[in-house]
Design an enzyme around this catalytic site. Structure first.
Site, mmCIF file in Angstrom:
data_model
loop_
_atom_site.group_PDB
_atom_site.id
_atom_site.type_symbol
_atom_site.label_atom_id
_atom_site.label_comp_id
_atom_site.label_asym_id
_atom_site.label_seq_id
_atom_site.Cartn_x
_atom_site.Cartn_y
_atom_site.Cartn_z
ATOM 1 N N CYS A 67 16.721 49.118 58.958
ATOM 2 C CA CYS A 67 18.022 49.764 59.193
ATOM 3 C C CYS A 67 18.425 49.682 60.669
ATOM 4 O O CYS A 67 17.591 49.847 61.561
ATOM 5 C CB CYS A 67 17.969 51.221 58.748
ATOM 6 S SG CYS A 67 19.569 52.040 58.912
ATOM 7 N N CYS A 71 17.582 56.630 63.967
ATOM 8 C CA CYS A 71 17.194 58.012 63.628
ATOM 9 C C CYS A 71 15.695 58.218 63.921
ATOM 10 O O CYS A 71 14.844 57.529 63.343
ATOM 11 C CB CYS A 71 17.504 58.304 62.169
ATOM 12 S SG CYS A 71 19.165 57.795 61.689
ATOM 13 N N CYS A 74 12.967 58.513 61.144
ATOM 14 C CA CYS A 74 13.000 57.657 59.959
ATOM 15 C C CYS A 74 12.119 56.410 60.051
ATOM 16 O O CYS A 74 12.275 55.580 60.949
ATOM 17 C CB CYS A 74 14.441 57.238 59.671
ATOM 18 S SG CYS A 74 14.563 56.308 58.124
ATOM 19 N N CYS A 111 18.946 59.538 42.085
ATOM 20 C CA CYS A 111 19.553 59.329 43.398
ATOM 21 C C CYS A 111 19.118 57.997 43.991
ATOM 22 O O CYS A 111 17.924 57.733 44.158
ATOM 23 C CB CYS A 111 19.163 60.478 44.326
ATOM 24 S SG CYS A 111 19.941 60.319 45.947
ATOM 25 N N CYS A 142 23.606 60.069 41.872
ATOM 26 C CA CYS A 142 23.750 60.413 43.281
ATOM 27 C C CYS A 142 23.432 59.156 44.084
ATOM 28 O O CYS A 142 22.613 58.339 43.655
ATOM 29 C CB CYS A 142 22.772 61.539 43.638
ATOM 30 S SG CYS A 142 22.771 61.962 45.391
ATOM 31 N N CYS A 202 26.530 66.401 48.639
ATOM 32 C CA CYS A 202 25.133 66.796 48.842
ATOM 33 C C CYS A 202 24.858 66.596 50.327
ATOM 34 O O CYS A 202 24.896 65.461 50.810
ATOM 35 C CB CYS A 202 24.217 65.913 47.986
ATOM 36 S SG CYS A 202 22.462 66.175 48.317
ATOM 37 N N ARG A 274 17.950 72.440 47.711
ATOM 38 C CA ARG A 274 16.828 71.577 47.312
ATOM 39 C C ARG A 274 15.682 71.626 48.304
ATOM 40 O O ARG A 274 15.856 71.364 49.494
ATOM 41 C CB ARG A 274 17.297 70.129 47.136
ATOM 42 C CG ARG A 274 16.156 69.226 46.649
ATOM 43 C CD ARG A 274 16.612 67.836 46.320
ATOM 44 N NE ARG A 274 17.675 67.866 45.347
ATOM 45 C CZ ARG A 274 18.747 67.099 45.396
ATOM 46 N NH1 ARG A 274 18.896 66.241 46.371
ATOM 47 N NH2 ARG A 274 19.674 67.187 44.464
HETATM 48 N N1 SAM Z 1 20.644 55.473 55.419
HETATM 49 C C1 SAM Z 1 21.371 56.529 54.831
HETATM 50 C C2 SAM Z 1 21.661 57.649 55.793
HETATM 51 O O1 SAM Z 1 20.871 57.878 56.704
HETATM 52 O O2 SAM Z 1 22.667 58.309 55.622
HETATM 53 C C3 SAM Z 1 20.702 57.092 53.600
HETATM 54 C C4 SAM Z 1 19.197 57.188 53.534
HETATM 55 S S1 SAM Z 1 18.422 58.256 54.715
HETATM 56 C C5 SAM Z 1 16.734 57.848 54.576
HETATM 57 C C6 SAM Z 1 18.632 59.850 53.979
HETATM 58 C C7 SAM Z 1 18.051 61.049 54.650
HETATM 59 O O3 SAM Z 1 16.638 61.057 54.504
HETATM 60 C C8 SAM Z 1 18.253 61.242 56.115
HETATM 61 O O4 SAM Z 1 19.523 61.709 56.458
HETATM 62 C C9 SAM Z 1 17.194 62.294 56.441
HETATM 63 O O5 SAM Z 1 17.725 63.585 56.280
HETATM 64 C C10 SAM Z 1 16.126 62.036 55.379
HETATM 65 N N2 SAM Z 1 14.870 61.558 55.996
HETATM 66 C C11 SAM Z 1 14.612 60.321 56.447
HETATM 67 N N3 SAM Z 1 13.370 60.247 56.978
HETATM 68 C C12 SAM Z 1 12.830 61.477 56.867
HETATM 69 C C13 SAM Z 1 11.578 62.046 57.242
HETATM 70 N N4 SAM Z 1 10.644 61.333 57.854
HETATM 71 N N5 SAM Z 1 11.352 63.349 56.952
HETATM 72 C C14 SAM Z 1 12.300 64.088 56.335
HETATM 73 N N6 SAM Z 1 13.503 63.608 55.957
HETATM 74 C C15 SAM Z 1 13.775 62.319 56.222
HETATM 75 C C1 DTB Z 2 17.318 63.930 51.467
HETATM 76 O O1 DTB Z 2 17.842 64.916 52.020
HETATM 77 N N1 DTB Z 2 16.022 63.656 51.482
HETATM 78 C C2 DTB Z 2 15.725 62.436 50.774
HETATM 79 C C3 DTB Z 2 17.121 62.044 50.199
HETATM 80 N N2 DTB Z 2 17.996 63.023 50.772
HETATM 81 C C4 DTB Z 2 17.623 60.683 50.345
HETATM 82 C C5 DTB Z 2 15.053 61.403 51.587
HETATM 83 C C6 DTB Z 2 13.741 61.870 52.174
HETATM 84 C C7 DTB Z 2 13.118 60.700 52.843
HETATM 85 C C8 DTB Z 2 11.745 61.007 53.388
HETATM 86 C C9 DTB Z 2 11.153 59.857 54.100
HETATM 87 C C10 DTB Z 2 10.935 58.639 53.264
HETATM 88 O O2 DTB Z 2 10.397 58.732 52.139
HETATM 89 O O3 DTB Z 2 11.263 57.525 53.744
HETATM 90 FE FE1 SF4 Z 3 18.831 54.173 58.617
HETATM 91 FE FE2 SF4 Z 3 16.852 55.889 58.211
HETATM 92 FE FE3 SF4 Z 3 18.864 56.573 59.782
HETATM 93 FE FE4 SF4 Z 3 19.277 56.307 57.116
HETATM 94 S S1 SF4 Z 3 17.980 57.816 58.138
HETATM 95 S S2 SF4 Z 3 20.582 55.536 58.766
HETATM 96 S S3 SF4 Z 3 17.839 54.651 56.665
HETATM 97 S S4 SF4 Z 3 17.394 54.918 60.159
#
Ligand code: SAM
Ligand code: DTB
Ligand code: SF4
Length: 332
Positions: A67, A71, A74, A111, A142, A202, A274
């Site tokens: 990506c 973030c 992530c 989702c 979703c 959501c 959630r």
């Molecule tokens: N890329 C899209 C975005 O960021 O909007 C959708 C997928 S992204 C992985 C969705 C959400 O997953 C993020 O906004 C964050 O709240 C959650 N997330 C990602 N990595 C995480 C982590 N290590 N621990 C907890 N939540 C996480």
């Molecule tokens: C949300 O609030 N949590 C989910 C879903 N929306 C997309 C994602 C959690 C991701 C946790 C890290 C991972 O598995 O990569």
């Molecule tokens: Fe990309 Fe992860 Fe950020 Fe979603 S949360 S925009 S997948 S870096």
């Protein structure tokens, strides 16, 4: 019950207009004695929901890794080295297969998540097919695909998308410490477009990223002051992944996580709150406290996007032990 006691149970949230929560009022909830906070949350929960029913959503990563956003939490960001293998988008038939399996295991919502800053026009064609196909199974749909423009929200609505997940993630004041490649307002704009298109919103965030109490309260106030507030509010406990900038963040006290759930329940009484990422690292007892605090939705299935989630058998056993059941099974 005396009027004084009632006032105690439901403190006036008001800042200026009705329904608006000041950060200070939310912070005051966080600071209540634990038992008082949980009692309030449980009371409100019972006024709005069957307290023993839980909604089950299964997640599938339809496009993993690489990506372009940075973030800090992530593992899928191309800026970090978390060892996530980049994969191209799944085929529609692979998604349908996973959705059928989730439905057979008891999930009522599916989702689809993608590691995009925003989807391209070509991506959208496939996502639209996926949404239609999952909806045709009779599941709620979703998606979480990053930022959307007006045309894309309309495409998703027409395809039959029920919910769009897009998290605010944290308070505006802490946001810049976590993400630099897009701004808070971008997120608010996408949520506004989703709302305008007529889909359910959501939106939630992550706690345990090193934010202070005021910032944690700031996230909840942002969500609760949206008009209307989101129908679904995921509260994630940071999953610390090696190779991400937040890997070494100090652990959040589990009771502070429970408090966050309770405050979300009190400030957003009709939302599904959630209990999201981080459950694999949580004891059954802490999860039970989260349900008591008003959580009534979970991610269900062995995998989140790239990290683990409790096995279906463990979750079924936990729900049984607590006398809880899926909303779908009780026709809620
Ligand atoms: N890329 C899209 C975005 O960021 O909007 C959708 C997928 S992204 C992985 C969705 C959400 O997953 C993020 O906004 C964050 O709240 C959650 N997330 C990602 N990595 C995480 C982590 N290590 N621990 C907890 N939540 C996480
Ligand atoms: C949300 O609030 N949590 C989910 C879903 N929306 C997309 C994602 C959690 C991701 C946790 C890290 C991972 O598995 O990569
Ligand atoms: Fe990309 Fe992860 Fe950020 Fe979603 S949360 S925009 S997948 S870096």
């Amino acid at each position: 019950m005396s009027s004084q006691a009632l006032e105690f149970i439901r403190p006036a949230p008001v800042d200026t207009a009705a329904q608006r929560w000041s950060v200070a009022a939310v912070e005051a909830l966080f600071k209540l004695p634990f038992a008082d906070l949980l009692f309030q949350a449980q009371q409100i929960h019972r006024q709005h929901f069957d307290p023993n029913a839980v909604q089950l959503s299964t997640l599938l990563s339809i496009k993993t890794g690489g990506c372009s956003e940075d973030c800090g939490y992530c593992p899928q960001s191309a800026f970090h080295n978390a060892g996530v293998e980049n994969r191209k988008m799944l085929e529609v038939n692979e998604v349908v297969k996973a959705a059928k399996a989730a439905q057979a295991a008891g999930a009522d919502r599916f989702c689809m998540g993608a590691a995009w800053r925003e989807p391209s026009a070509e991506d959208m064609q496939s996502v639209v097919e996926m949404v239609k196909a999952v909806r045709a199974l009779g599941m709620e749909t979703c998606a979480t695909l990053g930022m959307l423009d007006d045309e894309q929200t309309e495409q998703l609505r027409v395809a039959g998308l029920d919910y769009y997940n897009h998290n605010l993630d944290t308070a505006p004041e802490f946001y810049g410490d976590i993400i630099s490649t897009r701004v808070y307002q971008d997120r608010l704009d996408t949520l506004e477009r989703v709302r305008k298109a007529g889909m359910h919103v959501c939106s939630g965030g992550i706690v345990g990223m090193g934010e202070n109490l005021t910032q944690r309260a700031g996230l909840i106030a942002q969500l609760a002051n949206m008009e209307p507030y989101p129908e679904s509010v995921p509260i994630n406990n940071l999953v610390k992944v090696e190779g991400t900038p937040l890997a070494d963040t100090a652990d959040l006290d589990p009771l502070d996580f429970v408090r966050t759930i309770a405050v979300a329940r009190i400030t957003m009484p009709d939302a599904r709150v959630r209990l999201s990422a981080g459950r694999q690292q949580m004891s059954d007892a802490v999860q039970a406290l989260c349900f008591l605090a008003g959580a009534n939705s979970i991610f269900y299935g062995d995998q989140l996007l790239t990290t683990g989630n409790p096995e279906v058998e463990r979750d079924r056993a936990l729900l049984d032990k607590l006398g809880m059941y899926p909303f779908a099974e009780k026709n809620h």
